[in-house]
Write an enzyme that holds these catalytic residues in place. Sequence first.
Site, PDB file in Angstrom:
ATOM      1  N   PHE A  69       6.787  12.129  -9.758  1.00 43.07           N
ATOM      2  CA  PHE A  69       6.303  10.825 -10.230  1.00 43.07           C
ATOM      3  C   PHE A  69       7.446   9.909 -10.651  1.00 43.07           C
ATOM      4  O   PHE A  69       7.241   8.978 -11.416  1.00 43.07           O
ATOM      5  CB  PHE A  69       5.291  11.011 -11.367  1.00 43.07           C
ATOM      6  CG  PHE A  69       4.255  12.061 -11.061  1.00 43.07           C
ATOM      7  CD1 PHE A  69       3.368  11.878 -10.009  1.00 43.07           C
ATOM      8  CD2 PHE A  69       4.182  13.232 -11.787  1.00 43.07           C
ATOM      9  CE1 PHE A  69       2.427  12.845  -9.701  1.00 43.07           C
ATOM     10  CE2 PHE A  69       3.248  14.207 -11.479  1.00 43.07           C
ATOM     11  CZ  PHE A  69       2.364  14.011 -10.432  1.00 43.07           C
ATOM     12  N   GLY A 110       4.219  17.418  -3.410  1.00 39.04           N
ATOM     13  CA  GLY A 110       2.787  17.575  -3.627  1.00 39.04           C
ATOM     14  C   GLY A 110       1.964  16.627  -2.783  1.00 39.04           C
ATOM     15  O   GLY A 110       0.746  16.666  -2.766  1.00 39.04           O
ATOM     16  N   LYS A 131      -7.236  14.246   4.763  1.00 37.52           N
ATOM     17  CA  LYS A 131      -7.473  15.066   3.576  1.00 37.52           C
ATOM     18  C   LYS A 131      -6.419  14.770   2.490  1.00 37.52           C
ATOM     19  O   LYS A 131      -6.761  14.490   1.343  1.00 37.52           O
ATOM     20  CB  LYS A 131      -7.415  16.553   3.974  1.00 37.52           C
ATOM     21  CG  LYS A 131      -7.979  17.514   2.945  1.00 37.52           C
ATOM     22  CD  LYS A 131      -7.884  18.961   3.446  1.00 37.52           C
ATOM     23  CE  LYS A 131      -9.035  19.363   4.331  1.00 37.52           C
ATOM     24  NZ  LYS A 131     -10.158  19.972   3.579  1.00 37.52           N
ATOM     25  N   GLY A 182       4.006   3.780   3.807  1.00 34.77           N
ATOM     26  CA  GLY A 182       3.934   4.489   2.539  1.00 34.77           C
ATOM     27  C   GLY A 182       2.702   4.038   1.783  1.00 34.77           C
ATOM     28  O   GLY A 182       2.264   2.896   1.910  1.00 34.77           O
ATOM     29  N   GLY A 220       1.429   6.180  -1.409  1.00 37.10           N
ATOM     30  CA  GLY A 220       1.130   6.932  -2.633  1.00 37.10           C
ATOM     31  C   GLY A 220       1.011   6.087  -3.884  1.00 37.10           C
ATOM     32  O   GLY A 220       0.278   6.440  -4.801  1.00 37.10           O
ATOM     33  N   GLU A 221       1.741   4.973  -3.956  1.00 43.94           N
ATOM     34  CA  GLU A 221       1.743   4.214  -5.197  1.00 43.94           C
ATOM     35  C   GLU A 221       0.716   3.079  -5.217  1.00 43.94           C
ATOM     36  O   GLU A 221       0.429   2.530  -6.280  1.00 43.94           O
ATOM     37  CB  GLU A 221       3.154   3.672  -5.455  1.00 43.94           C
ATOM     38  CG  GLU A 221       4.113   4.813  -5.727  1.00 43.94           C
ATOM     39  CD  GLU A 221       5.539   4.358  -5.927  1.00 43.94           C
ATOM     40  OE1 GLU A 221       6.066   4.538  -7.025  1.00 43.94           O
ATOM     41  OE2 GLU A 221       6.127   3.815  -4.978  1.00 43.94           O
TER      42      GLU A 221
END
Lengths: 191, 716
Positions: free
Chosen positions: B221, B447, B605, B674, B676-677
């Site tokens: 993170f 992760g 997923k 990207g 994730g954020e």
Amino acid sequence: MTADSEFKRRTVLKAGSTAVTATFVATRTATPAAAAQTESSVDITLRVNGHDHRLAVEPRVTLLDALRERLDLTGTKKGCDRGECGACTVLADGRRIKSCLTLAVMRQNTEITTIEGLARGDRLHPLQEAFIRRDALQCGGCTPGQIMSGVACISEGHTRSADEIREWMSGNLCRCACYPNIVAAIQDAAK
Amino acid sequence: MTVGQPVERVDGRAKVTGAARYAADRTLPGMLYCHLVMGTIARGRVTAVDTTAARAVPGVVEVFTHENAPRLTSEQHFMPLQGNQIHYNGQIVAITVATTLEQAQEAAELVRVTYAPETPKAVIADALAEVYLPANQEVIVGDPAAGLAAAEVTVKQNYSSPPHHHNPIEPHATVAQWDGDRLTVHETTQGVVNAQRTFATAFAIPQTNVRVLAPYLGGGFGCKSPVWPHSLLNAAIARQLGRPAKMVLARSQMYSIVSHRAEFWQQLTLGAKRDGTLTALVHVSTQQLSRTSENMYSHSISSRMLYACPNIHTRQQGVRLDVPTSRFMRSPQMASHFGLETALDELSYELGVDPVELRRRNYTDVNPTTGERFSSRFLLECYNLGADAFGWSRRNPKPGSTKDGHEFVGWGMATEAHDHSASPSSAMVRMAADGTVLSQTATQDIGTGTYTVFTQVVAEALGVPLNQVKVELADTNFPAAALSAGSGTIASVTGAVNAAASAVRTAVVQLAVSNPASPLHGLPAEQIITQHGYLFSPDRSRRESYRAVMARHGSPVQNTSTMTNARGYSTGAVFVEVRVDPRYGRVRVTRGVGAYDAGRVMNRKTARSQMIGGFTWGIGNALMEHTVLDRRTARVVNPNLSTYLLAVNADVPDIQAIFVDKPDPVSTALGARGFGETPITGVPAAIGNAIFHATGRRIRDLPFTQDKLLRELLTQ
């Protein structure tokens, strides 16, 4: 029979099925900490995943540190070392405990089950399978604790609804935050 | 086709059985345990350190203080134990080294430190006179003053958010071993290549002498992006004492030496026409900086890139305080985004325009700061998909209009947006003589699913089953690749993995068609189809397995490729339902829907899990997460997981993730961006907007804790 003893009996029976063999493992000296005995060390036997382990530990050594630093059973994770995150959850006689909050010397004559003891050979425990299928893990840092806690949650019977699972699994933090997937995995395995 | 499919994590089995070895799980023969002693003042100097009692603990090998610690330089950060100056509370003031963990911990308790303390400043409110504008932190587009003058409606409001700590479940850990002047480190790092460089610089040894490994990382993170000074000190101790050394941070130590999200104040001024179109956007922010660094991470990118507005002014101010250095934490643009998306909600009520409609009216295909067209942007589709799935059209806009028993029900929404990084990366793919495939690259899986996605990419490029492919990551012996931060792993490295796998395919096809022993001999290479582990003629009448071609060839076929990609911007729309109990000021999030344009989705997923994780972080940021600093001592008073509250299982409802799933044409990562954020950014504002819809009360200071809401509900 009191409700409490009944509860204990059920959890013991369920968890007992995962650890029936009685092989004996000689004292491990695989890690430097295991080799480092001091004057205050005491000889103890820990029964983990059906195997007896003899080791010498100081009385202040937690069950968690005995597993990780002495027995090289590193599947059990240390997240906070003060009972707040649940990453170190193991089963003690079938009941879930936080292994950072108990001392190794207090857990002799206890059947300890860790994440390494859940699968039968190559065959995963149904909850392990469900975790993969439901993507109930990301980084894996909390996963062993979540699964051990989930196994106990199921054997305790706290799976009658998604909300009940959420409540009874709230002692295990997941920072990647797979919570809905963890609930789904436990629902699958509880069927 | 396997890319895009909801393939199960290939590292799932290792992680559910406890077989995955993380840095802290490494034990080496003769290894010593190091434990840190943390300072208890925030400003001043150390006048004396008494290590007598600590040294007397059985098993203690050495105690290091600023007087005898190895001399080191850190390329990025203030290096403790090199002098007696104290710059923040919880600074490293000594390190104990012992044969067991318990001995090192006991000794650390016995180190006595004496200080000459000075009065520290801990929070922005105590240093308003010291606010300044660091270099290159102001952007002006058009004429903001004229834009505000032309506005028919203006919203001007202040918003604020507290410091946050990353708190991955896995604490930072480092295990160092020397062999002469060669160093091997098992490090909890989001970037083994960066780590390798940092270690090499600190010890003035060639980069090739350092090997860093991080095959599994228990969450990062952002706080595991750099190598922090404690890791360098641990390696220096291992070298000096001639034995391997291990250091694992205690949870409380992670609140002072591995960074945080800075305290953040901001003022938004929006000018708009009656129809909702923006005429001016002025965004002035102030973030907390440390005495030793003025790097800023809470950027106002959203105000500069998200909406059509001809006149924009962003000004990112800082104030230096006696606190640890802040750094990026998952979705650093979230802090400023919260202000923008809340201000837009306030504007929607001023205008009587639906919040989704207001955002549609200010939609743009063009970057409003640079004038460049976005390579692809499907944000309007996200509004439509999200609103439909949520049932937004049934919303009565009047605040306080829905009650269920004691509880008020509110619906809120916000746009979500975050940019992503991209850096040049290399990857190796090798097909062995038995037809199995190995891919290696020195990026990480923290992760997010990197192992799984790259397995899919290699399998698809070659046309082999997933189980024929093995991916290895996070070892500096592999080709150099991107840091796993800034949502950049997939965007940066996928192209290289795909190129290497494609080159291997081309080479193996050539081996087949050029060999008279092959059933495919003589066919044009470009017409060969590869699928399911076989090479087929165009009409599929002839085939040969990869395994057969490779067995005949008798040696591996290998390629290493390098690829660059462009930075990108992934957007979406998030919709939430909250229930507010006005008797207690308690807020529960009961429903969430998010729709996203992240380019091509590589794995449904793992992408869905990323979205759920982001949404949950948004709940935490909205309702509970905050680091509390004592203003007198500048010390974190809640450095643990029982008082720094994270969202737990019971806080998180069912969440629905929707993806537009259209490839970005300029992305070399097979069209992926990207992501994730992005899915945290709008959630705190959406929850605040839903609380306003439920109750008619607006809270502008995160988190929306019970005390704040109750105070609002009880006044008037």
